[in-house]
Scaffold this motif. Structure first.
Motif, PDB file in Angstrom:
ATOM      1  N   GLN A 193      13.701   3.381  -5.372  1.00 14.53           N
ATOM      2  CA  GLN A 193      13.337   4.002  -4.110  1.00 14.53           C
ATOM      3  C   GLN A 193      14.523   4.106  -3.168  1.00 14.53           C
ATOM      4  OE1 GLN A 193      10.642   5.553  -3.481  1.00 14.53           O
ATOM      5  NE2 GLN A 193      11.248   6.107  -1.399  1.00 14.53           N
ATOM      6  N   LYS A 194      15.365   3.080  -3.151  1.00  9.64           N
ATOM      7  CA  LYS A 194      16.544   3.131  -2.288  1.00  9.64           C
ATOM      8  C   LYS A 194      17.447   4.292  -2.669  1.00  9.64           C
ATOM      9  CE  LYS A 194      20.377   0.295  -0.569  1.00  9.64           C
ATOM     10  NZ  LYS A 194      21.058  -1.025  -0.661  1.00  9.64           N
ATOM     11  N   VAL A 208       0.700   5.432  -4.026  1.00  8.90           N
ATOM     12  CA  VAL A 208       1.868   5.993  -3.346  1.00  8.90           C
ATOM     13  C   VAL A 208       1.964   5.428  -1.933  1.00  8.90           C
ATOM     14  CG1 VAL A 208       3.028   8.100  -2.610  1.00  8.90           C
ATOM     15  CG2 VAL A 208       1.691   8.083  -4.716  1.00  8.90           C
ATOM     16  N   ASN A 209       3.092   4.861  -1.621  1.00  7.40           N
ATOM     17  CA  ASN A 209       3.323   4.267  -0.307  1.00  7.40           C
ATOM     18  C   ASN A 209       3.759   5.351   0.676  1.00  7.40           C
ATOM     19  OD1 ASN A 209       4.947   2.974   1.884  1.00  7.40           O
ATOM     20  ND2 ASN A 209       4.327   1.112   0.807  1.00  7.40           N
ATOM     21  N   ARG A 210       3.060   5.453   1.806  1.00 11.20           N
ATOM     22  CA  ARG A 210       3.370   6.507   2.778  1.00 11.20           C
ATOM     23  C   ARG A 210       4.770   6.330   3.373  1.00 11.20           C
ATOM     24  NH1 ARG A 210       0.532  10.461   5.269  1.00 11.20           N
ATOM     25  NH2 ARG A 210       1.311  11.187   7.289  1.00 11.20           N
ATOM     26  N   THR A 211       5.194   5.088   3.510  1.00 11.01           N
ATOM     27  CA  THR A 211       6.546   4.854   4.039  1.00 11.01           C
ATOM     28  C   THR A 211       7.596   5.441   3.109  1.00 11.01           C
ATOM     29  OG1 THR A 211       5.808   2.824   5.121  1.00 11.01           O
ATOM     30  CG2 THR A 211       8.177   3.087   4.780  1.00 11.01           C
ATOM     31  N   ARG A 212       7.366   5.305   1.820  1.00 12.98           N
ATOM     32  CA  ARG A 212       8.305   5.873   0.852  1.00 12.98           C
ATOM     33  C   ARG A 212       8.305   7.394   0.912  1.00 12.98           C
ATOM     34  NH1 ARG A 212       7.828   2.122  -4.632  1.00 12.98           N
ATOM     35  NH2 ARG A 212       8.596   0.187  -3.669  1.00 12.98           N
ATOM     36  N   LYS A 258      15.799   7.555  -1.530  1.00 15.69           N
ATOM     37  CA  LYS A 258      15.990   7.768  -0.094  1.00 15.69           C
ATOM     38  C   LYS A 258      17.397   8.279   0.190  1.00 15.69           C
ATOM     39  CE  LYS A 258      15.857   5.356   4.367  1.00 15.69           C
ATOM     40  NZ  LYS A 258      15.579   4.060   5.049  1.00 15.69           N
ATOM     41  N   SER A 280       3.860   5.086  -8.159  1.00 13.06           N
ATOM     42  CA  SER A 280       4.980   4.317  -7.634  1.00 13.06           C
ATOM     43  C   SER A 280       6.264   4.783  -8.303  1.00 13.06           C
ATOM     44  CB  SER A 280       4.761   2.822  -7.895  1.00 13.06           C
ATOM     45  OG  SER A 280       4.611   2.581  -9.279  1.00 13.06           O
ATOM     46  N   ASP A 304      10.363   8.286   3.819  1.00 16.71           N
ATOM     47  CA  ASP A 304      11.784   8.132   3.527  1.00 16.71           C
ATOM     48  C   ASP A 304      12.356   9.396   2.905  1.00 16.71           C
ATOM     49  OD1 ASP A 304      11.880   5.579   4.502  1.00 16.71           O
ATOM     50  OD2 ASP A 304      11.667   4.605   2.554  1.00 16.71           O
ATOM     51  N   ILE A 305      11.544  10.062   2.097  1.00 17.81           N
ATOM     52  CA  ILE A 305      12.003  11.293   1.451  1.00 17.81           C
ATOM     53  C   ILE A 305      11.945  12.467   2.413  1.00 17.81           C
ATOM     54  CG2 ILE A 305      11.416  12.986  -0.338  1.00 17.81           C
ATOM     55  CD1 ILE A 305      10.599  10.634  -2.102  1.00 17.81           C
TER      56      ILE A 305
END
Length: 713
Positions: free
Chosen positions: A158-159, A185-189, A162, A154, A192-193
């Motif tokens: 994160q913001k 690890v979040n796939r959405t994050r 992004k 994690s 975002d990258i």
């Protein structure tokens, strides 16, 4: 026409061979010009074995490229709390050198750079430093830019991550590949990258990185060498392009290889020359080292679109604070002005949208024009072009103080319902780093968002980090020279647009919300009549701005009489012994006795003390620590603070000890201590003292008084 028939014979062979278990390969030289950067996690979340798996992944990818200054260049960034450049793009010029450098880097202590996996710092470094000419990034048309980001857990901020990923993809045109390792690890994050789900990869453990490397090669269709590209690819290309054209004209050309291909018919190796109109083809064929397959491309994102989306027509008050010291050459000073003008081009300048003010500083701060001076962009830019270079030392603290006290006042055109942003540009270090940090904190207390830009190698990065708002990854920029300022103008505009208005705290001591008992303590034994009058005027100026009543604010003054020596009359004593005894009993009030009297006063109901009121003491002193019983003074101040009395200290004179003022005052000391050089300057503290007593800025108090509106918390 003989050559025409020969080509068709070769074509028939290719089509027939497609159904046979044999392969006729393309000559893939892996020389497509590419700037490739790897970003790997070196935090304490990753053990040594996992770090080696990451380096193995990098070596796996690099092994399939032709590394050279004209083909593929490789750079490496490691990150934890911060980002660390292991080597830039232009250091290692061959595959062997890169692989050797990777082997050496893998032996570094993997926890060298910190405990947290802050990928935001790495992404910022990627676009701000790595993909620059100084580190080997190439700007010629057709150069591919790829960065592969490995994330092992994690990620904080994160913001922010992004945001920097968007900048890298849009401003630098970098294709980001995000590889998540582990179930946390979040796939959405990751998306975002990467910005495109096709470039997102998940693996449950580090052992799965080799399979990820193979998938990435398949996604980018990296040819692994000679004799491995299927004939089917050649057949698809022939079907797509149609009948081969005359040599010399656009189209596919067959060339006979110098040596036969082992294990295949002795037709030689087919090499497909680039097709001239390939860029316009939505499904381009193989080109050089990379045999591309059809990809789902993102819609183009322009800088203007990013800025428009981020800003959304939000109004703001923006003040540029420009270094005008002698360390800047005149040509560079002009570049600084040009940069400000180019940033303003991005804003929607009007009285209802974005207002811009500019001030310069060297020995003294100078307001070039306020926020309400220009509402027309053309006139605003003309005024910027006419700003002169004043020269002198770098007094950054004075500039920040002048900015929040003057530039962001209602008189200067500041609005209370929009974001307040100050952008400081400097190429050196200030006269006092600590003072600059202190003034920046005061500016933030006023609701002003600070962004710093450092230019050149002489900049004090620690000072700029202390001035800028948190996180500094978003609010501090570093460029190598004034010419490079142009590379950050769009990002600076985005950051400015992202700032939201900050509502100030509700008034507390000014009688609008909570009543207060306020005691002024005059501890000024070194003041003559004129100096005492200055102190009395200071108190009067503060009281003028308050509502005084039994329900709102109550004011007291200690000592209660200015005459400190009661004395005695001529006929009081008739012998020497009685006179000496009276003189022995007289004591000039010390600081501790004044504080004791204050403490007793605010708790005495008969003398007006109120149990529910906020209790404030403002100690005005010109007494040095050598001229008082310091131990008793500090003991009495502790007792007062234990009784919930908030103590402010105002020190007058160069001999006043800052440490003593801080120990007497309440915390945080930066909100409760003030100091001036002489009694005449104490009048300049009225606004600062009012701000911290009342919990709002002086300009907001005036606005409240004028409109009668309630100030929101």
């Amino acid at each position: 026409m003989y050559w025409y028939k020969e080509i068709w014979i070769y074509t028939i062979f290719v089509v027939l061979l497609a159904g046979i278990d044999t392969t006729l390969s393309l000559e893939c030289s892996n020389d497509d010009p590419t700037d490739l950067v790897f970003i790997i996690d070196s935090s304490s979340n990753v053990n040594n074995q996992q770090l080696q798996r990451q380096f193995g992944f990098v070596r796996n990818i690099v092994s399939d490229f032709n590394v050279s200054p004209t083909n593929v260049q490789v750079g490496l960034i490691m990150y934890a709390n911060d980002a660390k450049e292991v080597f830039p793009l232009n250091v290692y010029r061959s595959k062997r050198d890169v692989l050797s450098a990777l082997q050496a880097a893998s032996q570094l202590r993997h926890r060298l750079y910190g405990n947290n996996a802050n990928v935001a710092t790495a992404l910022k470094y990627l676009w701000q430093r790595m993909f620059t000419r100084a580190r080997g990034a190439r700007r010629a048309r057709g150069i591919k830019k790829i960065a592969m980001v490995l994330m092992g857990g994690s990620a904080p901020h994160q913001k922010t991550a992004k945001f920097h990923a968007v900048v890298a993809r849009t401003m630098r045109k970098v294709k980001l590949v995000a590889v998540g390792i582990g179930r946390q690890v979040n796939r959405t994050r990751l998306q975002d990258i990467a910005g495109n789900r096709r470039y997102v990869y998940n693996v449950t453990s580090y052992d799965g990185l080799p399979q990820v490397a193979d998938k990435i090669k398949a996604t980018f269709s990296i040819c692994k060498g000679r004799n491995q590209a299927p004939v089917a690819a050649a057949r698809r290309h022939l079907i797509t392009t149609g009948t081969p054209t005359t040599p010399g004209k656009p189209g596919a050309q067959f060339q006979r290889a110098q040596s036969p291909v082992r294990g295949h018919l002795p037709l030689g190796t087919l090499r497909l020359a680039p097709v001239a109109d390939e860029e316009e083809n939505n499904n381009p064929p193989c080109r050089g080292d990379i045999c591309k397959r059809p990809t789902v491309t993102e819609p183009p994102v322009t800088k203007e679109k990013v800025i428009t989306t981020t800003c959304g027509g939000k109004p703001a008050d923006v003040v540029f604070i420009l270094d005008s010291s002698s360390s800047i050459w005149n040509p560079d000073y002009q570049k600084q002005l040009d940069f400000v003008s180019s940033v303003i081009d991005i804003f929607d300048i009007s009285s209802n949208m974005t207002r811009v003010g500019v001030m310069t500083f060297s020995d003294l701060p100078k307001i070039e024009f306020g926020l309400k001076t220009y509402t027309d962009k053309r006139m605003l830019k003309k005024a910027i072009a006419n700003i002169t270079h004043t020269l002198g030392d770098t007094y950054t603290a004075d500039a920040i103080r002048y900015m929040y006290s003057e530039m962001f006042s209602s008189e200067s055109g500041a609005r209370s319902d929009v974001a307040h942003v100050a952008i400081i540009i400097t190429d050196g270090h200030s006269v006092s780093r600590a003072e600059a940090k202190q003034e920046a904190d005061k500016a933030r207390d006023e609701g002003i968002h600070l962004i710093t830009i450092g230019v050149g190698r002489e900049v004090d990065e620690q000072e700029l980090r202390g001035i800028a708002n948190q996180p500094t990854a978003n609010n501090m920029f570093m460029v190598d020279n004034y010419r490079a300022l142009d590379t950050i103008k769009e990002l600076l505009a985005i950051r400015t647009c992202e700032v939201t208005p900050t509502s100030m705290p509700s008034p507390q001591a000014c009688g609008i919300r909570r009543p207060a008992d306020i005691v002024f303590i005059m501890d000024t034994p070194n003041a003559g009549p004129a100096q005492t009058k200055n102190v009395i005027q200071f108190i009067k100026n503060i009281v003028k701005e308050m509502e005084i009543s039994g329900e709102r604010n109550q004011i007291a003054l200690i000592p209660r009489q200015c005459v400190q020596v009661p004395g005695f009359t001529l006929n009081r004593y008739s012998n020497r012994q009685n006179v000496l005894e009276d003189l022995d009993n007289f004591e000039v009030p010390d600081t501790h006795s004044l504080l004791q009297e204050m403490r007793q006063l605010v708790s005495n109901v008969e003398e007006g003390g109120r149990q529910q009121a906020r209790k404030l003491a403002i100690l005005i002193t010109d007494r040095s620590k050598d001229n008082q019983d310091l131990s008793k003074t500090l003991t009495e101040s502790r007792r007062s603070k234990q009784n919930n009395i908030e103590i402010f200290t105002v020190g007058i004179g160069i001999n006043i000890d800052d440490k003593v003022l801080n120990e007497i005052a309440s915390v945080p000391t930066r909100r409760h201590t003030f100091k001036v050089r002489n009694h005449g300057e104490v009048k300049n503290l009225v606004q600062d003292v009012l701000k911290y007593i009342c919990g709002v800025s002086y300009s907001m108090m005036m606005e409240h008084r004028r409109t009668g509106n309630t100030l929101k918390r």
